[in-house]
Enzyme design. Structure first.
Site, mmCIF file in Angstrom:
data_model
loop_
_atom_site.group_PDB
_atom_site.id
_atom_site.type_symbol
_atom_site.label_atom_id
_atom_site.label_comp_id
_atom_site.label_asym_id
_atom_site.label_seq_id
_atom_site.Cartn_x
_atom_site.Cartn_y
_atom_site.Cartn_z
ATOM 1 N N GLU A 40 0.832 -1.219 0.000
ATOM 2 C CA GLU A 40 0.000 0.000 0.000
ATOM 3 C C GLU A 40 0.863 1.265 0.000
ATOM 4 O O GLU A 40 1.776 1.425 0.805
ATOM 5 C CB GLU A 40 -0.999 0.044 1.170
ATOM 6 C CG GLU A 40 -2.012 1.194 1.055
ATOM 7 C CD GLU A 40 -2.756 1.244 -0.294
ATOM 8 O OE1 GLU A 40 -2.187 1.796 -1.251
ATOM 9 O OE2 GLU A 40 -3.883 0.716 -0.370
ATOM 10 N N ASP B 274 -6.977 0.084 -3.704
ATOM 11 C CA ASP B 274 -8.014 1.114 -3.812
ATOM 12 C C ASP B 274 -8.835 0.945 -5.096
ATOM 13 O O ASP B 274 -9.455 1.878 -5.568
ATOM 14 C CB ASP B 274 -7.372 2.503 -3.765
ATOM 15 C CG ASP B 274 -6.293 2.666 -4.820
ATOM 16 O OD1 ASP B 274 -6.122 1.748 -5.657
ATOM 17 O OD2 ASP B 274 -5.605 3.708 -4.812
HETATM 18 O O1 AHR Z 1 0.722 0.511 -3.268
HETATM 19 C C1 AHR Z 1 0.430 0.806 -4.603
HETATM 20 C C2 AHR Z 1 -0.993 1.239 -4.779
HETATM 21 O O2 AHR Z 1 -1.191 2.484 -4.179
HETATM 22 C C3 AHR Z 1 -2.054 0.412 -4.145
HETATM 23 O O3 AHR Z 1 -2.338 -0.793 -4.796
HETATM 24 C C4 AHR Z 1 -3.226 1.335 -4.217
HETATM 25 O O4 AHR Z 1 -4.155 1.072 -3.199
HETATM 26 C C5 AHR Z 1 -2.593 2.717 -4.070
HETATM 27 O O5 AHR Z 1 -2.998 3.531 -5.140
#
Ligand code: AHR
Ligand code: AHR
Length: 481
Positions: free
Chosen positions: A204, A280
């Site tokens: 994340e 996300d």
């Molecule tokens: O960590 C990379 C990305 O960052 C994740 O998959 C996403 O949730 C956020 O945009």
């Protein structure tokens, strides 16, 4: 023994086991996945051929004959009910109604395992699966392991082709709230050696290739057709391992402490499961998934090595992407519409627009050339084809925003992928249907005499289910010029 029998004997049992290609426990006889067909919207489950065996692809082929099929559910074989379904909107919306992500075509990723045909999950940008109410997955700083068998040649740089642990809200809730396998050549966060693609950990707000949040030269670029990507994480330790899923052993690209950036030690895992998207619901990435599991506990390297041997013994191999009328590279072809009332029209171009026009032996030479196409080996995949304009050599039929246009080959990976098509037996039963390699739910379709790549009953006007089968079926003959 299957992969999950091996993890169980290592005391790190599978708590989720997903595969459209085979059973992952030697005793598993239940459904592997569900498909839904376009003709009547009904669904059916695809079982393995036998306990612990390869998927019974013939069940799908029969159910989906003369129509289109989507993969609606990838069942969890662990008994916990952690099935993967169409991902809902989160931080980002998907392209389908109500912001859901697209479902994958059931035929985009044909393979054989020990000679038996099976289908993987070919995921175009916009496609995503998830389970936001999974049970038994790691939460907080708890330990887990996972692997995924992927197509190492199908990737891009968008965020994020992932499989693993993510937020239950499909939104970015902060550093350390995910722990998922990432595969692709995104360089926004981390990167490895060379130009990618790489296996990284999506933790994340960061794709990690090692201890540094940025580049780690120890994380090799991968080019295997079939990749086994392995990730595990526990209290202040994690590891990235990968290998050729069709032969040999795993290499360890990183094994050590958590990243020093704040928020990743301890972790704050939430325990949802995602496939093909970021935490996300970022859904611009592409990739192909064949099988994968998540475990409870931190598997030993020895356990993972045994699983790798089991995957190699499954003998993944490529299978034909095309069927129907054979095309000869270098020949000139014409493609005639078969929809009643349109059968004198052929695929042609007017400037950059690809359309249908009435063409006959008495047409002008210019129009005959505009309606003739030289067959080339697929620019992105030589198992399929590209179509070069006879009157504009060097320019090819490509899709862009799902319209077909004529475009010069600029040498980019995106142009090559957008210009690669895989003909199959006509969906209507007549002629051939020309499937997009990169969006296999989509086919050459005429709609108001203009050409699109259309999905059966999708969200665009040109995706209309009315007359879909006829509109996507073309009679291929020798070119006019
Ligand atoms: O960590 C990379 C990305 O960052 C994740 O998959 C996403 O949730 C956020 O945009
Ligand atoms: O046609 C769909 C996508 O739209 C293509 O892959 C891309 O080139 C464009 O953005």
């Amino acid at each position: 023994a299957g992969p999950c029998d091996i993890y169980a004997s290592g005391n790190t049992p599978c708590i989720a086991a997903h595969s459209t290609t085979r059973a992952l426990y030697s005793a598993y006889t239940g459904a592997l996945y569900q498909v839904k067909r376009g003709s009547d919207g009904t669904t059916t489950d695809i079982p393995p051929l036998s306990a612990g065996g390869v998927a019974n692809a013939a069940v799908q082929d029969k159910f989906c004959s003369s129509t289109t099929c989507l993969i609606t559910i990838i069942y969890d074989q662990s008994g916990r009910g952690n099935h993967l379904k169409q991902a809902p909107p989160g931080g980002f919306k998907g392209p389908e109604a109500n912001g859901y992500d697209n479902l994958a075509s059931a035929i985009g990723a044909p393979v054989t395992l020990n000679g038996h045909k099976a289908y993987g999950v070919f995921m175009s940008p916009g496609t995503g699966y998830s389970n936001n109410a999974a049970s038994g997955t790691a939460t907080g700083d708890e330990a887990e392991g996972m692997y995924a068998v992927l197509d190492g040649t199908h990737y891009n740089g968008a965020c994020c082709f992932d499989y693993g642990n993510a937020e239950v809200s499909s939104t970015d809730t902060g550093n350390g709230h995910m722990e998922a396998i990432y595969y692709g050549d995104n360089t926004v966060w981390g990167s490895g050696a060379g130009s990618g693609p790489w296996l990284m950990a999506d933790l994340e707000n960061g794709l990690f290739s090692g201890s540094s949040p940025a580049n780690n030269a120890g994380d090799a670029s991968l080019s295997y057709r079939f990749v086994n990507a392995v990730l595990k994480g526990g209290p202040n330790k994690w590891a990235l391992r990968a290998g050729n899923a069709a032969s040999g052993s795993l290499s360890t690209y990183y094994s050590g402490a958590r990243p020093s950036a704040s928020g990743y030690n301890p972790m704050s895992k939430e325990g949802a499961i995602i496939l093909g998207i970021g935490g996300d619901n970022s859904n611009g990435a592409q990739g192909t998934f064949y099988e994968g599991v998540m475990t409870s506990g931190y598997p030993t390297d020895a356990t993972e090595n045994s699983v790798q041997a089991d995957i190699v013994a499954a003998k993944y191999a490529t299978a034909a992407l095309t069927s129907g009328t054979a095309l000869t590279v270098g020949s000139s072809i014409s493609l005639r519409a078969t929809t009643s009332g349109y059968t004198t029209r052929y695929i042609a171009h007017t400037g950059v627009t690809i359309n249908t026009q009435v063409v006959s032996s008495s047409s002008t030479t210019a129009l005959k050339q505009q309606a003739s196409w030289t067959v080339r080996a697929g620019l992105a995949n030589s198992a399929c084809f590209s179509f070069e304009s006879v009157d504009t050599p060097g320019s090819f039929i490509r899709h862009a925003d799902f319209s077909l246009v004529l475009a010069a080959n600029d040498g980019t990976k995106l142009l090559h992928e957008d210009a690669t098509f895989c003909p199959q037996t006509g969906i209507s039963g007549q002629g051939s249907s020309i499937r997009s390699w990169s969006y296999p739910t989509r086919y050459f379709r005429h709609y108001e005499n203009t050409l699109y790549i259309a999905s059966n009953g999708g969200v665009h006007e040109f995706d209309s289910a009315t007359s879909f089968n006829a509109d996507v079926s073309w009679v291929i003959s020798t070119g006019f010029a």
